[in-house]
Structure formats: structure tokens, C-alpha cells
Design a protein around this motif. Structure first.
Motif: not given
Ligand SMILES: Cc1ncc(COP(=O)(O)O)c(C=O)c1O
Length: 376
Positions: A266-274, A357-366
Motif C-alpha cells: 500500500y505504501d508504495r502504491a500511495f507514495a508521495r500522493h499529495s 491473507e491479502l495477496d498481490e492481486e487483491q492489494l493491487n485491485f484495492i
């Protein structure tokens, strides 16, 4: 893609099913449902894990707080300082025991008690401080303990959300949260980092006198059967829950690693978003990520919550109303108390699915859908 849940205790169970099922059957075969060997074994193993001299299992995390406060011999009207930005259980038991809750502001980054606000809230009537390790991040215990020592006040750590969190002191020594204060409490509510298949809780202390008193309080005030020295309550962890928890305790550190991996994604996905503030990780705290909570700036938070729900992505607002604005505390005239950080957070936080139990596919979708809403 597997359905996304806020917490997936079923998949977690299936990975350890044979062990858990055997442990449950052993309790049933033994018929030692109350205070059986399973409870004693679990208490010993949990003490070792926590580095606590005493672990007192009890019925839930709310009882744990209540029993801890009862053991301190506080008198009606004595003040107990706690954050307003927490689950209601922390503050409710203070009022239940006819003590006065005094709300201290939290830090905007850690979501935990601000030591400066804590010290300002101390009066001659202050008898206890209840810091909360919210969402799995440690409150600044070194500073809190120094203030408590200066004013000679008890500290009860509400560790319901942070079991498994490690605290690093300035001298590099480490302790688990929950064993830093005079007393620590936790909850084994199913969604917690160490979750039972029902209710459960525990109290930790290194103080022999307090331990004995809390053991008695949890057991109708008796040490010897039918000789009741103190007014207590009936608060037991049942043997089946203890047997399950004893198995799961072996996996707790692994569970926290899995939570932290999801948090890193999640941190990587949302990094530096204003418009998105990802959870802060103070250097002293090994974040146990009970929750992954964002602070949104300039986003319709409730709109996002609904947008995600329509896509079958659960999200939660922990907590929509802070303690000082709860009707139950009207008698303390705290609703108008200035709590700018707490109020600010209350309007901006949103917690995303967080479990082992969260997998990358779920994390990516979220994360893709969160960004889609925020960027639109
Ligand atoms: C911070 C905090 N304190 C106390 C509790 C109470 O625990 P329980 O639900 O086991 O009574 C909880 C759990 O819900 C919690 O999150």
C-alpha cells in the motif's frame, strides 16, 4: 480474484486447521472447559512471548482494562488520562468505575497520545494514564513513562491493537508494547493480530502485588474458593479459546510480517500522493499493522468508502466520533473541549483491508481503485 474482506480469519484458519482442530478436540475430551491446562499453558507461553512476569487471561479486552483499573485502588472522581481518538472500550471503563476520563490530544502522525498534551492534562487528581497503541503503532512510551514517574502516576497500556509490536528505547533496548507500563492489557477479539474464535483478553504486569490482586478481581475477588476478599467480577478466558490462541501464538510474528508486507505494498502504491498520507512509522515502533489507515486531504472520504463498497472492497472509518464527543460522556462536559488534531483525524481517516491473507492481486485491485477515485 478471491473476494476481498476487511479481515480474512477463515483462510488463516484453514492454513493451521489440523493443529487447531486437534487442540479443540483435546479440550473437549479433557472436559476441562474452565481454567483448564490449556489456559495455564497459554498464559505461560504468552508471558514468555511478551517478556511479562505475569499474564492474567480474562474474558475480553474491555474486562482487562476494567480489572487493571480496579486493581489500582482508585477512588470515584480520580482522573484517568486517555486519548479521545480510540475505541470506546478504553474510555468507557473509566466512567463505568466512576472515575473521570480526561482526554489528551494525539499526535497527527502516530495517532497516539501526545506527551506534551498528556503533561498539560495532569492535575493533582490524576491517578492513571492509559495510552493506546492505536492501529498497531506504539505510543511514545519512553516519554510517557518519564512523565508518569515525575508525577508518580500509574500507566496502563491498552495494547489491544498492537500485540506483537516491539518498542526500541533510546539506549537501543527493546520491549514489547504491553509490558512497558505498570500494567498492559490486550484483546483476542477474532479480528485482532492474535485473534481467538470468540472473545478473550489478557492482562500483563511485572508487579507481583498487582498481579495477585488482578487475578483475584478476575475471579470474584477470591484466592481461596468461597473466601471473597475483594469485590471482583467473573472474567475468564475459556479453555477452547486458550488452546486455539496457544497454536496461533506460534504464528504471531509471521502474521505481523504478512501484515507489514501488505502495508509496504500500500505504501508504495500511495507514495508521495499529495492527497494521501500513508501510516507513519516512528523509528521506536515496530508497527504491528492491526489497521492500515490513511489520512486523506481534500478527498470526499465517505464518497470513497461508498465507491469501494460498490466494488465489494470493504473499508472502515475508525472512528467516526471521538470519545470527547460521545453522548455517554456528556456528564463530563467534554464535548466542547478543543481537540483539533483528534477532530481533524476523525474527519479524514479511512482504513483499508488489512490482514494476513491479502495477496498481490487483491492489494493491487484495492490500491488501483482507491487511486482511481482520488485522481478522478
Ligand atoms: C483499543 C482497544 N481497546 C480495547 C478493546 C476492547 O477489546 P474487546 O473487544 O476484547 O473487549 C479493543 C477491541 O475492540 C480495542 O481496539
Amino acid at each position: 480474484m478471491r473476494p476481498i474482506q476487511m479481515v480474512d480469519t477463515k483462510t488463516q484458519y484453514h492454513k493451521i486447521k489440523p493443529m487447531v482442530d486437534t487442540a479443540i478436540m483435546q479440550v473437549i475430551e479433557s472436559s476441562a472447559f474452565i481454567n483448564g491446562k490449556a489456559v495455564q499453558d497459554f498464559a505461560i507461553n504468552l508471558s514468555t512471548y511478551m517478556g511479562a512476569k505475569h499474564t492474567i487471561p480474562c474474558a475480553n479486552g474491555t474486562d482487562a482494562l476494567q480489572i487493571a483499573m480496579m486493581a489500582l485502588g482508585l477512588q470515584p472522581g480520580d482522573e484517568v488520562i486517555t486519548p479521545s481518538f480510540t475505541y470506546i472500550a478504553t474510555t468507557e471503563v473509566i466512567a463505568l468505575l466512576r472515575l473521570t476520563p480526561v482526554f489528551a490530544e494525539v499526535d497527527a502522525k502516530t495517532f497516539c497520545m501526545d506527551p506534551v498534551a498528556l503533561e498539560k492534562a495532569i492535575t493533582p487528581k490524576t491517578k492513571a494514564i492509559v495510552p493506546v497503541h492505536l492501529y498497531g503503532h506504539a505510543a511514545p512510551m519512553e516519554e510517557i513513562m518519564a512523565i508518569a514517574k515525575k508525577y508518580d502516576i500509574y500507566v496502563i497500556e491498552d495494547n489491544a491493537q498492537a500485540i506483537g509490536c516491539n518498542y526500541t528505547f533510546t539506549d537501543s533496548s527493546k520491549k514489547k508494547t504491553g509490558v512497558i507500563g505498570h500494567i498492559g492489557t490486550t484483546s483476542f477479539y477474532p479480528s485482532k493480530n492474535l485473534g481467538a474464535f470468540g472473545d478473550g483478553g489478557a492482562i500483563f504486569t511485572n508487579d507481583d502485588v498487582l498481579a495477585n490482586k488482578m487475578k483475584m478481581i478476575a475471579n470474584h475477588g477470591q484466592n481461596k474458593k468461597y473466601y471473597h476478599e475483594l469485590v471482583g467480577c467473573n472474567s475468564r478466558l475459556d479453555s477452547i479459546q486458550a488452546a486455539i490462541l496457544d497454536i496461533k501464538l506460534n504464528y504471531l510474528d509471521e502474521y505481523i510480517v504478512a501484515r507489514r508486507k501488505a502495508a509496504d505494498f500500500y505504501d508504495r502504491a500511495f507514495a508521495r500522493h499529495s492527497k494521501i498520507k500513508t501510516p507513519f512509522r516512528a523509528p521506536y515502533s515496530y508497527h504491528a499493522f492491526h489497521q492500515y489507515t490513511l489520512v486523506l486531504e481534500g478527498v470526499d472520504r465517505n464518497g470513497l468508502n461508498q465507491f469501494l463498497a460498490d466494488l465489494k472492497i470493504p473499508s472502515m472509518i475508525y472512528y467516526p466520533v471521538p470519545g470527547h464527543k460521545q453522548k455517554m460522556f456528556e456528564q463530563f462536559n467534554v464535548a466542547t473541549q478543543l481537540m483539533p488534531v483528534t477532530d481533524w483525524l476523525t474527519e479524514r481517516v479511512i482504513s483499508l483491508p488489512m490482514h494476513t491473507e491479502l495477496d498481490e492481486e487483491q492489494l493491487n485491485f484495492i490500491s488501483t481503485k482507491v487511486l482511481e477515485y482520488i485522481n478522478k
